[in-house]
Design a protein around this motif. Structure first.
Motif, PDB file in Angstrom:
ATOM      1  N   ASP A 197      32.517 101.064  31.707  1.00  0.00           N
ATOM      2  CA  ASP A 197      31.120 101.225  32.106  1.00  0.00           C
ATOM      3  C   ASP A 197      30.201 100.857  30.946  1.00  0.00           C
ATOM      4  O   ASP A 197      29.811 101.717  30.156  1.00  0.00           O
ATOM      5  N   PRO A 198      29.879  99.569  30.813  1.00  0.00           N
ATOM      6  CA  PRO A 198      29.022  99.164  29.698  1.00  0.00           C
ATOM      7  C   PRO A 198      27.591  99.653  29.889  1.00  0.00           C
ATOM      8  O   PRO A 198      27.199 100.080  30.973  1.00  0.00           O
ATOM      9  N   TRP A 199      26.837  99.585  28.839  1.00  0.00           N
ATOM     10  CA  TRP A 199      25.425  99.922  28.885  1.00  0.00           C
ATOM     11  C   TRP A 199      24.641  98.665  28.535  1.00  0.00           C
ATOM     12  O   TRP A 199      25.203  97.651  28.166  1.00  0.00           O
ATOM     13  N   ARG A 200      23.352  98.716  28.712  1.00  0.00           N
ATOM     14  CA  ARG A 200      22.494  97.552  28.426  1.00  0.00           C
ATOM     15  C   ARG A 200      21.635  97.840  27.205  1.00  0.00           C
ATOM     16  O   ARG A 200      21.083  98.928  27.066  1.00  0.00           O
ATOM     17  N   ASN A 201      21.533  96.839  26.340  1.00  0.00           N
ATOM     18  CA  ASN A 201      20.653  96.995  25.190  1.00  0.00           C
ATOM     19  C   ASN A 201      19.213  96.701  25.614  1.00  0.00           C
ATOM     20  O   ASN A 201      18.948  96.401  26.789  1.00  0.00           O
ATOM     21  N   SER A 202      18.302  96.748  24.668  1.00  0.00           N
ATOM     22  CA  SER A 202      16.887  96.549  25.007  1.00  0.00           C
ATOM     23  C   SER A 202      16.612  95.157  25.561  1.00  0.00           C
ATOM     24  O   SER A 202      15.652  94.953  26.292  1.00  0.00           O
ATOM     25  N   GLY A 203      17.471  94.202  25.252  1.00  0.00           N
ATOM     26  CA  GLY A 203      17.319  92.843  25.781  1.00  0.00           C
ATOM     27  C   GLY A 203      18.016  92.655  27.119  1.00  0.00           C
ATOM     28  O   GLY A 203      18.042  91.553  27.662  1.00  0.00           O
ATOM     29  N   GLY A 204      18.611  93.722  27.660  1.00  0.00           N
ATOM     30  CA  GLY A 204      19.275  93.652  28.960  1.00  0.00           C
ATOM     31  C   GLY A 204      20.710  93.132  28.911  1.00  0.00           C
ATOM     32  O   GLY A 204      21.329  92.926  29.945  1.00  0.00           O
ATOM     33  N   GLN A 205      21.233  92.920  27.701  1.00  0.00           N
ATOM     34  CA  GLN A 205      22.612  92.441  27.582  1.00  0.00           C
ATOM     35  C   GLN A 205      23.588  93.615  27.636  1.00  0.00           C
ATOM     36  O   GLN A 205      23.309  94.674  27.081  1.00  0.00           O
ATOM     37  N   ARG A 206      24.725  93.378  28.321  1.00  0.00           N
ATOM     38  CA  ARG A 206      25.700  94.467  28.391  1.00  0.00           C
ATOM     39  C   ARG A 206      26.364  94.644  27.033  1.00  0.00           C
ATOM     40  O   ARG A 206      26.636  93.687  26.326  1.00  0.00           O
TER      41      ARG A 206
END
Length: 153
Positions: free
Chosen positions: A33-42
């Protein structure tokens, strides 16, 4: 990259040896279950390396993705699993692996002898499975499946 910045999918692929498409598939199956950074990248946690390694090894031993997912779902969300967490989920796998090891050992040791399949084509079948007595226990190679030849009473 700082440790808490997470891993890119490319970095995870390089470390695990999995194709990016395989990682995306395992994500879609709910195994990671990855998360997204502020740039929307997983981004992936370093603990996902172990999760995916566990998936790869478990698949090699014949476990299905639903079986693997059921075990991974027992791991805590929101924190890196501890040794105790991994020990807990490995207990169920250990029992299944012990059973498979026992079956493989019987196969290795008895494949050239009577396996209780009912063919009665080997000389020792008359001793171990007279008149196909093993069939009373059900279909298949009964002695490889764990049944034992009957001894004469």
């Amino acid at each position: 990259m700082a440790v808490n910045d997470g891993l890119t999918i490319g970095a995870l692929a390089k470390r695990t040896g999995l194709a990016v498409s395989a990682i995306r598939y395992y994500e879609a199956q709910g195994l990671i279950d990855p998360w997204r950074n502020s740039g929307g990248q997983r981004r992936f946690e370093r603990a996902d390396i172990r999760r995916l390694s566990f998936v790869m090894v478990a698949q090699q031993f014949g476990f299905t993705l639903p079986q693997i997912k059921a075990e991974l779902d027992l791991l805590p969300g929101g924190r890196t699993p501890t040794k105790a967490d991994w020990a807990r989920i490995s207990a169920g796998f250990r029992a299944a692996l012990d059973q498979r090891i026992d079956t493989l050992t019987r196969l290795r040791d008895n494949l050239d002898g009577c396996i209780g399949c009912g063919c009665l084509s080997l000389e020792n079948c008359a001793l171990y499975n007279p008149a196909d007595q093993a069939a009373k226990n059900g279909p298949g190679p009964r002695y490889l499946m764990g049944d034992r030849p009957r001894t004469s009473d």
